[in-house]
Design a protein around this motif. Structure first.
Motif, PDB file in Angstrom:
ATOM      1  N   GLN A 154       0.852  -1.184   0.000  1.00 42.85           N
ATOM      2  CA  GLN A 154       0.000   0.000   0.000  1.00 42.85           C
ATOM      3  C   GLN A 154       0.890   1.237   0.000  1.00 42.85           C
ATOM      4  O   GLN A 154       1.839   1.327   0.787  1.00 42.85           O
ATOM      5  CB  GLN A 154      -0.900  -0.001   1.236  1.00 42.85           C
ATOM      6  CG  GLN A 154      -1.910   1.140   1.293  1.00 42.85           C
ATOM      7  CD  GLN A 154      -3.036   0.834   2.259  1.00 42.85           C
ATOM      8  OE1 GLN A 154      -3.904   0.020   1.962  1.00 42.85           O
ATOM      9  NE2 GLN A 154      -3.029   1.490   3.413  1.00 42.85           N
ATOM     10  N   ASN A 155       0.571   2.207  -0.868  1.00 40.02           N
ATOM     11  CA  ASN A 155       1.420   3.381  -1.006  1.00 40.02           C
ATOM     12  C   ASN A 155       0.552   4.630  -1.159  1.00 40.02           C
ATOM     13  O   ASN A 155      -0.443   4.621  -1.890  1.00 40.02           O
ATOM     14  CB  ASN A 155       2.336   3.235  -2.222  1.00 40.02           C
ATOM     15  CG  ASN A 155       3.350   4.351  -2.313  1.00 40.02           C
ATOM     16  OD1 ASN A 155       3.954   4.751  -1.318  1.00 40.02           O
ATOM     17  ND2 ASN A 155       3.542   4.885  -3.507  1.00 40.02           N
ATOM     18  N   TYR A 156       0.944   5.683  -0.453  1.00 38.04           N
ATOM     19  CA  TYR A 156       0.188   6.935  -0.502  1.00 38.04           C
ATOM     20  C   TYR A 156       0.601   7.771  -1.707  1.00 38.04           C
ATOM     21  O   TYR A 156       1.769   7.820  -2.089  1.00 38.04           O
ATOM     22  CB  TYR A 156       0.396   7.734   0.780  1.00 38.04           C
ATOM     23  CG  TYR A 156      -0.413   7.204   1.934  1.00 38.04           C
ATOM     24  CD1 TYR A 156      -1.686   7.685   2.192  1.00 38.04           C
ATOM     25  CD2 TYR A 156       0.097   6.196   2.744  1.00 38.04           C
ATOM     26  CE1 TYR A 156      -2.440   7.186   3.251  1.00 38.04           C
ATOM     27  CE2 TYR A 156      -0.642   5.693   3.801  1.00 38.04           C
ATOM     28  CZ  TYR A 156      -1.905   6.187   4.044  1.00 38.04           C
ATOM     29  OH  TYR A 156      -2.643   5.686   5.073  1.00 38.04           O
ATOM     30  N   ILE A 157      -0.405   8.443  -2.278  1.00 34.17           N
ATOM     31  CA  ILE A 157      -0.194   9.395  -3.362  1.00 34.17           C
ATOM     32  C   ILE A 157      -0.628  10.749  -2.814  1.00 34.17           C
ATOM     33  O   ILE A 157      -1.819  11.061  -2.764  1.00 34.17           O
ATOM     34  CB  ILE A 157      -1.003   9.026  -4.611  1.00 34.17           C
ATOM     35  CG1 ILE A 157      -0.678   7.601  -5.054  1.00 34.17           C
ATOM     36  CG2 ILE A 157      -0.744  10.012  -5.739  1.00 34.17           C
ATOM     37  CD1 ILE A 157      -1.578   7.087  -6.155  1.00 34.17           C
ATOM     38  N   GLY A 158       0.328  11.528  -2.358  1.00 32.97           N
ATOM     39  CA  GLY A 158      -0.009  12.754  -1.651  1.00 32.97           C
ATOM     40  C   GLY A 158      -0.376  12.439  -0.209  1.00 32.97           C
ATOM     41  O   GLY A 158       0.055  11.436   0.367  1.00 32.97           O
ATOM     42  N   LYS A 159      -1.209  13.274   0.381  1.00 31.62           N
ATOM     43  CA  LYS A 159      -1.538  13.138   1.795  1.00 31.62           C
ATOM     44  C   LYS A 159      -2.706  12.208   2.047  1.00 31.62           C
ATOM     45  O   LYS A 159      -2.745  11.500   3.067  1.00 31.62           O
ATOM     46  CB  LYS A 159      -1.852  14.522   2.369  1.00 31.62           C
ATOM     47  CG  LYS A 159      -2.080  14.522   3.870  1.00 31.62           C
ATOM     48  CD  LYS A 159      -2.307  15.932   4.381  1.00 31.62           C
ATOM     49  CE  LYS A 159      -2.531  15.935   5.897  1.00 31.62           C
ATOM     50  NZ  LYS A 159      -2.758  17.305   6.416  1.00 31.62           N
ATOM     51  N   HIS A 160      -3.678  12.167   1.139  1.00 33.41           N
ATOM     52  CA  HIS A 160      -4.916  11.444   1.406  1.00 33.41           C
ATOM     53  C   HIS A 160      -5.155  10.252   0.481  1.00 33.41           C
ATOM     54  O   HIS A 160      -5.749   9.265   0.896  1.00 33.41           O
ATOM     55  CB  HIS A 160      -6.116  12.396   1.308  1.00 33.41           C
ATOM     56  CG  HIS A 160      -6.132  13.444   2.385  1.00 33.41           C
ATOM     57  ND1 HIS A 160      -6.516  13.170   3.677  1.00 33.41           N
ATOM     58  CD2 HIS A 160      -5.817  14.768   2.348  1.00 33.41           C
ATOM     59  CE1 HIS A 160      -6.442  14.272   4.394  1.00 33.41           C
ATOM     60  NE2 HIS A 160      -6.016  15.262   3.617  1.00 33.41           N
ATOM     61  N   PHE A 161      -4.747  10.327  -0.760  1.00 34.34           N
ATOM     62  CA  PHE A 161      -5.028   9.262  -1.718  1.00 34.34           C
ATOM     63  C   PHE A 161      -3.987   8.155  -1.604  1.00 34.34           C
ATOM     64  O   PHE A 161      -2.828   8.390  -1.246  1.00 34.34           O
ATOM     65  CB  PHE A 161      -5.066   9.812  -3.145  1.00 34.34           C
ATOM     66  CG  PHE A 161      -6.228  10.718  -3.404  1.00 34.34           C
ATOM     67  CD1 PHE A 161      -7.463  10.190  -3.751  1.00 34.34           C
ATOM     68  CD2 PHE A 161      -6.093  12.093  -3.288  1.00 34.34           C
ATOM     69  CE1 PHE A 161      -8.541  11.016  -3.984  1.00 34.34           C
ATOM     70  CE2 PHE A 161      -7.169  12.935  -3.513  1.00 34.34           C
ATOM     71  CZ  PHE A 161      -8.396  12.401  -3.864  1.00 34.34           C
ATOM     72  N   LEU A 162      -4.412   6.926  -1.943  1.00 38.31           N
ATOM     73  CA  LEU A 162      -3.492   5.796  -1.862  1.00 38.31           C
ATOM     74  C   LEU A 162      -3.878   4.734  -2.877  1.00 38.31           C
ATOM     75  O   LEU A 162      -4.991   4.718  -3.407  1.00 38.31           O
ATOM     76  CB  LEU A 162      -3.496   5.192  -0.457  1.00 38.31           C
ATOM     77  CG  LEU A 162      -4.821   4.681   0.118  1.00 38.31           C
ATOM     78  CD1 LEU A 162      -5.093   3.231  -0.261  1.00 38.31           C
ATOM     79  CD2 LEU A 162      -4.833   4.830   1.627  1.00 38.31           C
ATOM     80  N   ILE A 163      -2.930   3.837  -3.136  1.00 39.81           N
ATOM     81  CA  ILE A 163      -3.168   2.674  -3.999  1.00 39.81           C
ATOM     82  C   ILE A 163      -2.713   1.436  -3.248  1.00 39.81           C
ATOM     83  O   ILE A 163      -1.700   1.460  -2.542  1.00 39.81           O
ATOM     84  CB  ILE A 163      -2.462   2.827  -5.356  1.00 39.81           C
ATOM     85  CG1 ILE A 163      -2.872   1.695  -6.311  1.00 39.81           C
ATOM     86  CG2 ILE A 163      -0.942   2.896  -5.195  1.00 39.81           C
ATOM     87  CD1 ILE A 163      -2.490   1.950  -7.763  1.00 39.81           C
ATOM     88  N   ASP A 164      -3.474   0.368  -3.376  1.00 37.68           N
ATOM     89  CA  ASP A 164      -3.252  -0.844  -2.585  1.00 37.68           C
ATOM     90  C   ASP A 164      -3.275  -2.058  -3.515  1.00 37.68           C
ATOM     91  O   ASP A 164      -4.304  -2.355  -4.133  1.00 37.68           O
ATOM     92  CB  ASP A 164      -4.352  -0.950  -1.519  1.00 37.68           C
ATOM     93  CG  ASP A 164      -4.234  -2.209  -0.666  1.00 37.68           C
ATOM     94  OD1 ASP A 164      -3.179  -2.870  -0.724  1.00 37.68           O
ATOM     95  OD2 ASP A 164      -5.198  -2.522   0.050  1.00 37.68           O
TER      96      ASP A 164
END
Length: 213
Positions: free
Chosen positions: A151-161
């Motif tokens: 799981q990795n964050y894209i910016g402060k709030h969005f993420l991809i898992d």
């Protein structure tokens, strides 16, 4: 239905335990909503309506509980003049443990999942004199296994898992929904004799995008 209630109760009981424990990292708790990109893509290719939504609750920076719901509503034409519905839903509680000690709910993780699945299946059948008709039945199965993901964050709030799960699933109940002829007159049901093995392999692959509140 009892199995579904048990699974949901277990998931929220574990979460309550984590919430009530002595946790000095309150700022590291998280509430995340997600949707899967793989299932709609596969559903589009197979001409199905396939939906997935998840809620993930993180606590103690490296632990999280995720509740996933999946709804499948395909309509399949068997080229014989019949339309065969195959409606199903799944409820999947998941537990994750993250290896990253510096950033909460980020990086590689391992965990466990359980699964409750209900499938309404339509299949061709014949009576004892050979006349064909449609037969509908509901299959209930329970399963579970292990998961691994990143799981990795894209910016402060969005993420991809990215997640892969492997386990087993067992068929626990099959019930006829509508009987055009009495069951004792049915000679052959295409797909019902062994729709899938009573205990079978179970797997999951998902690419979720999410938002952390």
């Amino acid at each position: 239905m009892k199995q579904l209630v048990t699974i949901i109760f277990f998931g929220f009981s574990v979460y309550s335990f984590g919430q009530n424990s002595n946790d000095s990292l309150k700022s590291n708790k998280a509430f995340i909503v997600k949707t899967d990109l793989v299932r709609p893509a596969l559903g589009y290719l197979q001409k199905n309506n396939d939906y997935s939504a998840s809620i993930e609750i993180g606590f103690r920076k490296r632990h999280s509980l995720q509740m996933r719901g999946i709804l499948l509503t395909p309509v399949i034409n068997n080229n014989i003049g019949f339309t065969i519905p195959n409606n199903s839903f799944q409820v999947i509680p998941e537990y994750k443990f993250f290896f990253n000690t510096k950033k909460g709910y980020d990086g590689f993780y391992i965990g466990l999942y359980s699964k409750y699945a209900s499938n309404i299946v339509g299949s061709m059948a014949s009576d004892m004199i050979g006349d064909m008709f449609m037969c509908y039945y509901n299959q209930i199965s329970l399963g579970g296994g292990g998961i691994i993901g990143y799981q990795n964050y894209i910016g402060k709030h969005f993420l991809i898992d990215f997640m892969v799960g492997l386990g087993a699933r067992r068929l626990i109940k099959t019930t006829f929904i509508n009987e055009i002829v009495p069951l004792e007159q049915i000679g052959f049901i295409n797909g019902y004799q062994n729709p899938f093995a009573p205990t079978s392999f179970d797997g999951m692959v998902s690419i979720n995008i999410g938002y952390r509140f």
